[in-house]
Design an enzyme around this catalytic site. Structure first.
Site, short mmCIF file in Angstrom:
data_model
loop_
_atom_site.label_atom_id
_atom_site.label_comp_id
_atom_site.label_asym_id
_atom_site.label_seq_id
_atom_site.Cartn_x
_atom_site.Cartn_y
_atom_site.Cartn_z
N HIS A 99 -22.56 37.51 23.08
CA HIS A 99 -21.13 37.66 23.36
C HIS A 99 -20.31 37.50 22.06
O HIS A 99 -19.50 38.37 21.72
CB HIS A 99 -20.74 36.59 24.39
N GLU A 100 -20.57 36.41 21.37
CA GLU A 100 -19.79 36.15 20.15
C GLU A 100 -20.13 37.17 19.05
O GLU A 100 -19.27 37.54 18.26
CB GLU A 100 -20.02 34.72 19.66
N HIS A 150 -17.86 40.10 19.48
CA HIS A 150 -16.57 39.86 18.80
C HIS A 150 -16.72 40.02 17.29
O HIS A 150 -15.87 40.63 16.63
CB HIS A 150 -16.08 38.43 19.08
N GLU A 207 -12.35 41.49 24.00
CA GLU A 207 -13.26 41.01 25.05
C GLU A 207 -14.17 42.15 25.51
O GLU A 207 -15.29 41.92 25.95
CB GLU A 207 -12.42 40.45 26.19
#
Lengths: 546, 546
Positions: A291-292, A295, A321
């Site tokens: 997830h990170e 980003h 997101e």
């Protein structure tokens, strides 16, 4: 830079003296240089604040908290002073005609346009408001870190009431608006309003609620293969091997442990991710890291020429997101990904995964069930958590509900939307930091849902352009996907608002269709739901606006 | 704080209207509050810079360097602007009569006195000079990181020439002086001059050189028990167990790995240390950790009421170094220390230390020999390295030598003072960062020797007050020693210049006697030199000044 700007100004003066067409050009370029110098300073102060926050969340000893809060506040104040400096406004005023003479999508026109928007927003806020809001946020966050474990909503009541009041006051500085939440929403997602989001939500809910119910009526899926003892260092190594293979550049980044994973950018050359590791459970560390990394790859992919300007980061909270969710869910919870990585995972954890075939593992990591905690929710029920929070926010902001009634309202809505309700406020209305100091009250949760929708839309567009992407992923190759995202999305940074960026990247305005098609296909297949498969087209309207 | 100051000012105005003695008091207190507010901001900007530097040296990915340098420069500039703000000077002028009415050693009088000294020094420097010096330092440091591995002194020649010129220019702003190095030395050690240090050096050299020669004439002492394979994590664990037992507070600190160990303070609640670990050798990690813990315990021991002011840190470079050396050498290389810790070390590394008795280990860690590298030198020869550098610095600064001749001068002096000379400049005049950007040229190396001298003097005074200290150390108890240092030295922070602090803490002015007595006893015993033992009193004069 100051020197350059003085030289430019002098040159400009000479041009004026000599007459001719160039007389307007040089002064504008000198002003542009001065604008960039000021914006770079503002950006650098923000980056320094981010270093302080990153350190706070990773390595800072507990004794450092008080001074760190004070030092962070000092930097915020210095940044804000520069952001609302009338000299900056003057420069932007002077440069606006110049920008209007340039192509809309040029870097310079975009810079002046976006910087002007930031300036106009910032200067509408009285400094006293900014100071009050900042102080309340710190105090409220601090109180929340104690109140949540103590299940003490009463302790948070006065803070939350003041936060709601401040949010309404905030909106007042941006009047007129249709709904009091609109100015807050616009900060996160330029051009979006409460009405747009309500419309998106109602369409999505119509689809999601029966699906969630149909799945939850089935026997509880097994995921015990994810429990056991998973060595921390081995988990981190596996996370690193995955995000590196995705294309996250570790010469310009790193991974560290924290309590609540986040991505932090200090410059184009230093974009870091964090994760949290539980030795008793496989999953949270890896999915947070993916997830990170989503980003982070977005930030690492912004065009270098935008670095050090307000354009040098992601377009909006929702678009950001979309990338964390694309890499975590559409890629990282997908079957092709695990075709390549599952054998590697079994090598890393042979004792734990012997006898677990890829299908069982795939179903375990995609298990859908009703749950109390948003951050642990699956892809199907996650949006229901978001919608509920967004609905509560609107009612608190427009006065339909009172803060004192929030715990009851939370339970009632959980029961209605998700079919379960928490036994206490710790797992209820106290669970998320967002209302208690993480960000301004209101204007945040919807970005997660927008991210889900846009993530599917971007992925769909990439696969339409390159149908080989899923096969490549099954071979552990992500270059085509990352290349498409860089070329169509990442490089633009913050040049365009989402409403312009989404069509530019995907060829179509924001649409629910790819997201619902994705969920329908994936979960229809896993849970053998009727109407699954690509043949079943979802009945989706375009959103009202945006 | 600004509000407080306004209220104070109003109250002051009322007092004036009402007449009476208090009319002078309130305005002074209001001004004091404003002074503290400004100094806190300056201190916080410095602390933020330190966080950036710490991160740079521990975790920053290589890609972050360029933006980090720019962000660091921005903070330095902001800090300097505040440090030389004429409003600050006005406040200090106004408050000086008030301070003079207070006891010299009161916190407030000390604060005003020290802040005024800092201000006077800072404002003598033209901003253009500060910018030039800062730019040269960065460029020179950057060049040195490449030139040293390449053994390329020629590449550093222009930088070093400009550094020497800048140092001379710096001194010019503080004219008149006896020696051009005096203003630089005074920055590190208030009240010291080239003459004082030359006098100390010549006395120390008279003692050290024959001792070094006598030891080096003996057979090379064995230290092969320190070579082997020492697991990194086990080394760090051992470091932690030692510094924790010393009394370094880990709730207000932490340890990390780096290339060149240092101690970094962000606030009284956050004082961190670093070390470097070689798996092939035991020693460097532990001794660096003890060294940095000495610095850190000093900072952690400053009185809380001095926190956030210019008084809230160590007194001088030399006094600071006295604490790193006290804990590393007088404690950490001493026999009592290892009586307690050697059994624990053998438990931690049984394979490596089986068959090595404590006496062999003690001699290995205290092995004296001629060596090329200062940072790896033993206690006896270390000061000879320092003296040589200090001598070269003076000659370059006062024009007796030319920078171009430095490599030859280095070799000649090494041969004369230490009996060996380096084969190349990498291990010669390029070895230390100090001249190439670590700090301003000149004014630094002598602090190491002053630290050695004062470390012995402080330790001696502590043991005179508490003769049980060595026995306690042999039982792994450091509370009496640390308690004495806190009470007599640490808590004072920067209130007093070394010339006032040393007598206050030890009852006597700075003296070489305890240091020479320490070396004589320790190394006389290890190497069975004639005239060892406490009965042989060293023939030491008091230094000329200081």
């Amino acid at each position: 830079m100051e020197k350059v700007s003085k030289i430019m100004a002098k040159r400009g003066a000479k041009m004026v003296a000599a007459g001719g067409v160039k007389q307007a050009k040089w002064p504008a370029e000198a002003k542009l240089a001065e604008l960039k110098r000021r914006l770079l300073e503002i950006g650098d102060l923000e980056a320094v604040s981010s270093v302080l926050s990153w350190d706070h969340a990773t390595y800072m000893p507990q004794g450092g908290a008080a001074a760190r809060a004070r030092q962070g506040a000092l930097l915020s104040r210095m940044r804000h002073e520069r952001l609302v400096d009338p000299e900056l406004g003057k420069l932007l005023d002077d440069l606006t005609p110049y920008a209007e003479g340039l192509p809309y999508d040029s870097d310079t026109a975009s810079l002046i346009r976006v910087a002007r928007r930031d300036f106009e927003k910032a200067r509408k806020l009285p400094p006293a408001y900014v100071a009050r809001a900042s102080a309340l946020r710190s105090a409220s966050y601090d109180a929340w870190t104690r109140a949540r474990p103590a299940n003490d909503f009463a302790a948070m009541l006065p803070y939350l009431e003041r936060s709601v009041d401040l949010a309404r006051e905030y909106a007042g500085y941006f009047a007129p608006y249709d709904h009091v939440a609109d100015p807050l929403i616009d900060d996160a997602e330029e051009g979006m309003t409460a009405a747009t989001i309500i419309d998106l939500f109602s369409q999505l809910k119509t689809y999601l609620q029966p699906v969630a119910e149909a799945i939850c009526a089935q026997a509880d899926p097994r995921d015990d293969c994810l429990q056991g003892l998973f060595d921390e260092a081995a988990q981190i190594d596996f996370c690193l091997s995955v995000v590196k293979r995705f294309g996250y550049d570790l010469a310009r980044g790193r991974i560290d442990k924290t309590h609540h994973p986040f991505c932090s950018k200090f410059s184009l050359g230093d974009v870091r991710i964090t994760t949290r590791v539980y030795e008793s459970r496989f999953g949270p560390a890896l999915f947070a890291a993916m997830h990170e990394a989503g980003h982070a790859m977005y930030e690492q992919g912004v065009a270098p020429e935008l670095e050090g300007t307000p354009l040098g980061s992601g377009a909006s909270w929702g678009v950001h997101e979309s990338q964390s969710r694309l890499w975590e869910n559409l890629v990282g919870r997908g079957r092709p990904f695990w075709e390549y990585f599952y054998p590697l995972l079994r090598n890393a954890f042979p004792d734990q995964l012997t006898g677990v075939d890829i299908e069982a593992f795939y179903r375990a990591i995609n298990k859908v069930r009703r749950s109390l905690i948003r951050t642990a929710a699956d892809e199907v029920t996650y949006n229901l958590h978001i919608m509920m929070r967004f609905g509560l926010e609107l009612e608190l902001l427009d006065g339909r509900s009172r803060v004192a009634d929030l715990p009851d309202a939370w339970r009632a809505r959980m029961k209605a939307d998700l079919g379960i309700a928490p036994a206490d406020d710790r797992d209820g209305c106290l669970q998320d930091v967002h209302w208690y100091g993480g960000a301004a009250f209101g204007g945040g949760f919807q970005s997660y849902m927008i991210g889900n929708i846009l993530g599917a839309q971007f992925y769909d567009a990439a696969v339409k352009a390159h149908p080989e992407i899923p096969d490549e992923i099954a071979q552990g190759a992500f270059g085509t996907l990352l290349g498409w995202l860089r070329a169509h999305l990442y490089r633009h940074g913050r040049k365009f608002a989402p409403a312009a960026l989404v069509p530019l990247a995907t060829g179509a305005p924001m649409s629910l269709a790819p997201y619902i098609a994705y969920l329908r296909k994936k979960y229809g297949e896993i849970y053998r739901l009727p109407g699954a498969g690509p043949e079943a087209q979802p009945p989706i309207r375009a959103p009202a606006r945006f």
